[in-house]
Design an enzyme around this catalytic site. Structure first.
Site, PDB file in Angstrom:
ATOM      1  N   ASN A   9      15.821  43.580  49.991  1.00 36.63           N
ATOM      2  CA  ASN A   9      16.305  44.348  51.157  1.00 36.63           C
ATOM      3  C   ASN A   9      17.675  45.101  50.336  1.00 36.63           C
ATOM      4  O   ASN A   9      18.411  44.313  50.133  1.00 36.63           O
ATOM      5  CB  ASN A   9      16.709  43.373  52.182  1.00 36.63           C
ATOM      6  CG  ASN A   9      17.835  43.919  53.189  1.00 36.63           C
ATOM      7  OD1 ASN A   9      18.008  45.052  53.174  1.00 36.63           O
ATOM      8  ND2 ASN A   9      18.794  43.018  53.909  1.00 36.63           N
ATOM      9  N   LYS A  11      19.707  47.114  51.384  1.00 38.34           N
ATOM     10  CA  LYS A  11      20.816  47.311  52.227  1.00 38.34           C
ATOM     11  C   LYS A  11      21.489  48.689  51.841  1.00 38.34           C
ATOM     12  O   LYS A  11      20.686  49.617  51.482  1.00 38.34           O
ATOM     13  CB  LYS A  11      21.940  45.990  51.744  1.00 38.34           C
ATOM     14  CG  LYS A  11      21.407  44.731  52.031  1.00 38.34           C
ATOM     15  CD  LYS A  11      22.366  43.688  52.262  1.00 38.34           C
ATOM     16  CE  LYS A  11      21.761  42.561  52.248  1.00 38.34           C
ATOM     17  NZ  LYS A  11      22.568  41.280  52.582  1.00 38.34           N
ATOM     18  N   HIS A  96      18.262  42.243  61.448  1.00 41.51           N
ATOM     19  CA  HIS A  96      19.245  41.667  60.151  1.00 41.51           C
ATOM     20  C   HIS A  96      20.412  41.388  60.862  1.00 41.51           C
ATOM     21  O   HIS A  96      21.300  42.051  61.636  1.00 41.51           O
ATOM     22  CB  HIS A  96      19.336  42.593  59.003  1.00 41.51           C
ATOM     23  CG  HIS A  96      19.734  42.013  57.845  1.00 41.51           C
ATOM     24  ND1 HIS A  96      21.077  41.756  57.762  1.00 41.51           N
ATOM     25  CD2 HIS A  96      19.483  41.286  56.639  1.00 41.51           C
ATOM     26  CE1 HIS A  96      21.529  41.071  56.539  1.00 41.51           C
ATOM     27  NE2 HIS A  96      20.409  40.944  56.069  1.00 41.51           N
ATOM     28  N   GLU A  98      23.418  41.587  59.794  1.00 37.74           N
ATOM     29  CA  GLU A  98      24.392  42.622  59.599  1.00 37.74           C
ATOM     30  C   GLU A  98      24.290  43.482  60.600  1.00 37.74           C
ATOM     31  O   GLU A  98      25.535  44.096  61.073  1.00 37.74           O
ATOM     32  CB  GLU A  98      24.379  43.258  58.103  1.00 37.74           C
ATOM     33  CG  GLU A  98      24.854  42.327  56.938  1.00 37.74           C
ATOM     34  CD  GLU A  98      24.195  42.595  55.525  1.00 37.74           C
ATOM     35  OE1 GLU A  98      23.445  43.555  55.495  1.00 37.74           O
ATOM     36  OE2 GLU A  98      24.375  41.420  54.929  1.00 37.74           O
ATOM     37  N   GLU A 168      17.336  33.382  57.917  1.00 40.69           N
ATOM     38  CA  GLU A 168      18.627  34.062  56.895  1.00 40.69           C
ATOM     39  C   GLU A 168      19.855  33.253  57.417  1.00 40.69           C
ATOM     40  O   GLU A 168      20.694  34.023  58.273  1.00 40.69           O
ATOM     41  CB  GLU A 168      18.927  35.345  56.930  1.00 40.69           C
ATOM     42  CG  GLU A 168      17.652  36.111  56.364  1.00 40.69           C
ATOM     43  CD  GLU A 168      17.892  37.504  55.538  1.00 40.69           C
ATOM     44  OE1 GLU A 168      17.741  37.526  54.509  1.00 40.69           O
ATOM     45  OE2 GLU A 168      18.529  38.265  56.356  1.00 40.69           O
ATOM     46  N   GLY A 174      24.820  36.728  50.571  1.00 39.59           N
ATOM     47  CA  GLY A 174      25.789  37.525  49.842  1.00 39.59           C
ATOM     48  C   GLY A 174      26.872  36.408  49.555  1.00 39.59           C
ATOM     49  O   GLY A 174      27.876  37.069  48.976  1.00 39.59           O
ATOM     50  N   SER A 214      21.344  34.603  49.293  1.00 43.04           N
ATOM     51  CA  SER A 214      21.495  34.066  47.926  1.00 43.04           C
ATOM     52  C   SER A 214      20.482  33.585  47.297  1.00 43.04           C
ATOM     53  O   SER A 214      20.352  32.544  46.577  1.00 43.04           O
ATOM     54  CB  SER A 214      22.680  33.132  48.081  1.00 43.04           C
ATOM     55  OG  SER A 214      23.989  33.856  48.498  1.00 43.04           O
TER      56      SER A 214
HETATM   57  P1  PGA Z   1      21.260  38.072  49.740  1.00 41.72           P
HETATM   58  O1  PGA Z   1      20.949  38.838  51.213  1.00 41.72           O
HETATM   59  O2  PGA Z   1      20.131  37.860  49.058  1.00 41.72           O
HETATM   60  O3  PGA Z   1      22.195  39.026  49.011  1.00 41.72           O
HETATM   61  O4  PGA Z   1      22.087  36.945  49.952  1.00 41.72           O
HETATM   62  C1  PGA Z   1      19.909  38.468  51.805  1.00 41.72           C
HETATM   63  C2  PGA Z   1      19.686  39.368  53.060  1.00 41.72           C
HETATM   64  O5  PGA Z   1      20.805  39.640  53.641  1.00 41.72           O
HETATM   65  O6  PGA Z   1      18.689  39.917  53.239  1.00 41.72           O
END
Ligand code: PGA
Length: 252
Positions: A9, A11, A96, A98, A168, A174, A214
């Site tokens: 992903n 982003k 997601h 976000e 998630e 992140g 992460s």
């Molecule tokens: P990350 O993000 O691996 O940077 O923690 C995962 C995601 O949001 O899909």
């Protein structure tokens, strides 16, 4: 049986030129490496058609990171599921955290998006997960169950069977703070039980449930070794080919 899947992903990262270069690098690396999973990259809308044409049809699945909750029309700035499909992409990340957090996505809008994804033969990678407060106050199983029930349990068993889920935990995205493999497995097994209750064991057994938050080469093997963890949705580590490949190879 369900598939093992590692999905990137990206982003809101990379220009078109940087993204095409990264996709070409990942494509070549996946082609050259023995891997026991499907590999997908989900990239910004602006990159989809070029990446589809230039790089990825041999080894990589290609997906968008979102799509609109309307079919077409006066929704300035939105990108429809049909537009995504017309680029050659076959996956779409939906729900997601976000998007839920910053753009007010609700289960109601997500039901529309899932329906439009199906109409356009896109496979949803549907995200669920609790925030830190819900982890700490112990409501996380209820929260995740409600996200699944509200957005997906109106679907027929046949349609539900086309969904890929991604658990998630928001506190792990992140932040560098990964859920432990046991925490991930507890939730994944719970989710599979929730699906089994509604759709039966066969549908539950066939649903791929990815872990995200992460995930990196150093922890992927332990996470993916758990019986109910069928791969990962990878943010930060999908932006570096070597890191992403380290996670893909965790399945070998
Ligand atoms: P990350 O993000 O691996 O940077 O923690 C995962 C995601 O949001 O899909």
């Amino acid at each position: 049986m369900r598939k093992n899947i590692v999905a990137g992903n990206w982003k809101m990262n990379t220009t078109l030129q940087e993204g095409v270069a990264l996709a070409e690098e990942v494509n070549a690396a996946v082609k050259a490496t023995k891997h026991n999973c499907d590999v997908v990259i989900c990239v910004p809308f602006t990159h989809l058609a070029t990446i589809n044409d230039k790089t990825c049809r041999e080894t990589l699945g290609l997906g968008a990171e979102n799509c609109a909750d309307h079919k077409s029309g006066a929704y300035t700035g939105e990108v429809s599921a049909a537009m995504v499909a017309s680029t050659g992409a076959t996956y779409v990340i939906l729900g997601h955290s976000e998007r839920r957090q910053y753009y007010g996505e609700t289960s109601e809008t997500l039901r529309e998006k899932v329906a439009l994804a199906f109409e356009n033969n896109l496979t949803p990678i549907f995200c669920i997960g609790e925030v830190l407060e819900e982890r700490e106050n112990g409501t996380y199983f209820d929260v995740v169950k409600k996200q699944i029930v509200d957005a997906l349990f109106h679907l027929s068993a046949e349609d539900f069977g086309k969904i890929i889920l991604a658990y998630e935990p928001v506190w792990a995205i992140g932040t560098g703070k990964t859920a432990t493999a046991d925490q991930a497995e507890d939730m994944h097994a719970f989710i599979r039980g929730v699906i089994a209750e509604k759709y039966g064991n066969e549908v539950a057994d066939n649903t791929s449930i990815l872990y995200g938050g992460s995930c990196k080469p150093s922890n992927a093997k332990e996470l993916f070794a758990k019986p109910d963890v069928d791969g990962g949705l990878i943010g930060g580590a999908s932006l570096k080919c070597a890191d992403f490949m380290g996670i893909v190879e965790a399945f070998n």
